[in-house]
Design an enzyme around this catalytic site. Sequence first.
Site, PDB file in Angstrom:
ATOM      1  CG  ASP A  67      -0.323  -0.557   2.476  1.00 50.29           C
ATOM      2  OD1 ASP A  67       0.918  -0.541   2.563  1.00 50.29           O
ATOM      3  OD2 ASP A  67      -1.054  -0.992   3.366  1.00 50.29           O
ATOM      4  CG  ASP A 136      -9.139  -1.926  11.884  1.00 55.51           C
ATOM      5  OD1 ASP A 136      -8.090  -2.537  11.546  1.00 55.51           O
ATOM      6  OD2 ASP A 136      -9.557  -0.919  11.285  1.00 55.51           O
ATOM      7  CG  HIS A 138      -5.965  -2.488   8.942  1.00 53.64           C
ATOM      8  ND1 HIS A 138      -6.158  -1.397   9.768  1.00 53.64           N
ATOM      9  CD2 HIS A 138      -4.610  -2.604   8.839  1.00 53.64           C
ATOM     10  CE1 HIS A 138      -5.005  -0.903  10.134  1.00 53.64           C
ATOM     11  NE2 HIS A 138      -4.040  -1.611   9.593  1.00 53.64           N
ATOM     12  CD  GLU A 143      -8.902   0.522   7.688  1.00 52.19           C
ATOM     13  OE1 GLU A 143      -9.107  -0.236   8.668  1.00 52.19           O
ATOM     14  OE2 GLU A 143      -8.082   1.454   7.709  1.00 52.19           O
TER      15      GLU A 143
HETATM   16  C1  F6R Z   1       1.432  -1.717   6.198  1.00 46.64           C
HETATM   17  C2  F6R Z   1       0.098  -2.249   6.283  1.00 46.64           C
HETATM   18  C3  F6R Z   1      -0.709  -2.311   7.547  1.00 46.64           C
HETATM   19  C4  F6R Z   1       0.109  -2.712   8.774  1.00 46.64           C
HETATM   20  C5  F6R Z   1      -0.782  -2.706  10.019  1.00 46.64           C
HETATM   21  C6  F6R Z   1       0.004  -3.000  11.283  1.00 46.64           C
HETATM   22  O1  F6R Z   1       1.921  -1.769   4.874  1.00 46.64           O
HETATM   23  O2  F6R Z   1      -0.382  -2.620   5.276  1.00 46.64           O
HETATM   24  O3  F6R Z   1      -1.761  -3.219   7.356  1.00 46.64           O
HETATM   25  O4  F6R Z   1       0.667  -3.974   8.592  1.00 46.64           O
HETATM   26  O5  F6R Z   1      -1.404  -1.461  10.166  1.00 46.64           O
HETATM   27  O6  F6R Z   1       0.895  -1.959  11.530  1.00 46.64           O
HETATM   28  P1  F6R Z   1       2.003  -2.033  12.672  1.00 46.64           P
HETATM   29  O7  F6R Z   1       3.013  -3.029  12.238  1.00 46.64           O
HETATM   30  O8  F6R Z   1       2.586  -0.624  12.719  1.00 46.64           O
HETATM   31  O9  F6R Z   1       1.284  -2.415  13.929  1.00 46.64           O
END
Ligand code: F6R
Length: 241
Positions: A67, A136, A138, A143
């Site tokens: 992303d 959540d 995702h 989401e």
């Molecule tokens: C990042 C991504 C997100 C993260 C998720 C967890 O490219 O796609 O889905 O993997 O938000 O983030 P952290 O590792 O900061 O807890």
Amino acid sequence: MRIIRTKNYDEMSRKAAAIIAAQVIHKPNCVLGLATGGTPVGTYKNLVEWYKSGDLDFSEVSTVNLDEYRGLPREHRESYWSFMHRNLFDHVNIPQDRINLPDGTNMDADAECKRYDAVIASMGGVDLQLLGIGHDGHIGFNEPSDAFDMGTHCVDLTEETIEANKRFFASRDEVPRQAYTMGTHTIMSARKVLMIVSGRDKAEIIKKAFFGPVTPHVPASILQMHPNFVLVADEDALSLV
Ligand code: F6R
């Protein structure tokens, strides 16, 4: 689904890096799907170390990131392009022309999503997709919603995700409100999926996602159906299961 339990974040990072390293050794011209966020930083650090010690060679590897924020210039410190260069690409020998991220500066969402899906298809899909998980549930920026998303699409970030990501920006107002993300279907099409999770704050969502029903309201839950899914998580993240 295979679960590898580790003592802590460092061991999780080493184990995850070892799985990625094995992929690169087995198939030097593999396609790695990569993630940003706090969790993979230690994994990338290990990969950089093993590259520097001569144990890993990325010269034939291609990458696709999950992303990118929409509307943030590449050079912005918090763009995922900058994150990936700072944590991995600047330190290993992946050829620049084999590095792919959604282009957050292309404001034509339709065109950008189509372009990115075409890039992934032209590479023959993803061999190993690395993932984190949001509180959540995702994955990427997919989401919770009423249906699983398919290919690359533009999303409005939820209040929860904006709140979680504000730690990386000077203020909450600076957090971009939209992002381009690989879709759930594309993630599920990866030949292997590796999720890394650390910390007590993720224990609740791990229980919901992998020990509860498969539902688009918890997007990561669909990984229960993936034929080659490995979860590498530390004791804190697994403390409720
Ligand atoms: C990042 C991504 C997100 C993260 C998720 C967890 O490219 O796609 O889905 O993997 O938000 O983030 P952290 O590792 O900061 O807890």
